[in-house]
Design a protein around this motif. Sequence first.
Motif, PDB file in Angstrom:
ATOM      1  N   LYS A 194      64.138  28.965  35.098  1.00 34.36           N
ATOM      2  CA  LYS A 194      65.347  29.027  34.001  1.00 34.36           C
ATOM      3  C   LYS A 194      65.321  29.818  33.314  1.00 34.36           C
ATOM      4  O   LYS A 194      66.019  30.078  32.401  1.00 34.36           O
ATOM      5  N   LYS A 195      64.051  29.066  32.324  1.00 37.56           N
ATOM      6  CA  LYS A 195      64.032  29.449  30.825  1.00 37.56           C
ATOM      7  C   LYS A 195      64.266  31.127  30.522  1.00 37.56           C
ATOM      8  O   LYS A 195      64.759  31.514  29.404  1.00 37.56           O
ATOM      9  N   HIS A 196      63.247  31.383  31.664  1.00 32.65           N
ATOM     10  CA  HIS A 196      62.639  33.164  30.678  1.00 32.65           C
ATOM     11  C   HIS A 196      63.112  34.196  31.423  1.00 32.65           C
ATOM     12  O   HIS A 196      63.795  35.212  31.889  1.00 32.65           O
ATOM     13  N   VAL A 197      63.540  33.828  32.824  1.00 32.37           N
ATOM     14  CA  VAL A 197      63.890  34.745  33.774  1.00 32.37           C
ATOM     15  C   VAL A 197      65.306  35.142  33.895  1.00 32.37           C
ATOM     16  O   VAL A 197      66.116  36.501  33.643  1.00 32.37           O
ATOM     17  N   LEU A 198      65.923  33.475  34.639  1.00 33.99           N
ATOM     18  CA  LEU A 198      67.673  34.069  34.500  1.00 33.99           C
ATOM     19  C   LEU A 198      68.428  34.321  33.805  1.00 33.99           C
ATOM     20  O   LEU A 198      69.416  34.880  33.973  1.00 33.99           O
ATOM     21  N   PRO A 199      67.404  34.605  32.429  1.00 30.00           N
ATOM     22  CA  PRO A 199      69.009  35.030  31.267  1.00 30.00           C
ATOM     23  C   PRO A 199      68.759  35.808  31.165  1.00 30.00           C
ATOM     24  O   PRO A 199      69.386  36.590  30.907  1.00 30.00           O
TER      25      PRO A 199
END
Length: 351
Positions: A194-199
């Motif tokens: 959620k922190k590194h890939v979704l954005p």
Amino acid sequence: MRKLFLAAMLMLSTPAFADYTFVVPQRPGSGTTIWAEIVARELEPFLGEKIIIKNIPGARDIPGFNEFHNELQYDDKTVMVSHGGNGVAFLQEKVDYNYFDYTSIGLMNLNIITAIRKDYDPQEKIKFSAGSGQTPEAYAMTMLLCGPNLTVDEYINCFKKNVTWVKGMKGGERRLAFKRGELNATRENPAAFKKHVLPDENAELWFHHGILQPDGSHADDQNYPGYQFETLFEKWYGVKPEGDFYNAYKLVKSFRDGLQKALWVRKDNPNAKKLQDALREMSKDPKATKAIQKKVGKYDWLIGEDGDAHRDMLMTFINEGPMQTLVKFNKEALGLKSILKELASLSIVYK
């Protein structure tokens, strides 16, 4: 005698009102550290005491857990935060720790999510960073890329033809390389995903491994429905995955994800019930639950006896066939120094 001596020394050297310590076998900023920080922050009000994070990184994340087993567990306020790589190492490497020496405070029944770059060309090789606990991704992508009904040797050759297994990258280096396109696939635990890939606008979900169930099966992840490995494989090839290679995959992914984020203390730790009760209260608190789900996703807690039962069920996966395949693929395809442990040595866990 040595255990009694260590316990006595730790009692003398630890202040009566010392903070609780969560031991993380990785560097600061790693996926397990991120998860531990999130949980510690929400757990502190229910525990009524402060929690500090102690990072003990090392090769394949083994030294930190070994240090907990050999020394730190005898401090009543020290809690081990184990992760999936520790579960994989337990199967195939010489380690000091043994999960049956500990009491489960609780574990979050998690998953690992794999992403691929949107600009990936199927004619190119997959470029993927090797690392502690990433063995299941190698098995899953090999089957997805190579198809059904192959021998283990054929899967090894197909992996070498289709995947570049990049060694030596730290977590931050791996994430930056994926963003730059130097790697075209990556994986993370739910919080780090959620922190590194979704954005990342250049990334898209590829597959995940499912959620381990009490009967040993795997269910789809409600946070990422429709992308479980088995679902994609059957959709692509018209048959369900099966055979020796798939059985080895089930073994290693179950140990990795079933023990991915877990809290342990020694069996006779007098603070075990206090920690379990605090975690149980936290897991039922709407505010704490919302805060954790925002950063991690919706995943169930297994606390105390439920965590112990989960560990016990995992041990039923261990048998000779999958273990032999696991070691063969790890050595010949991934270049790991895996060893074939005698089943008798692993049967210690049934005591």
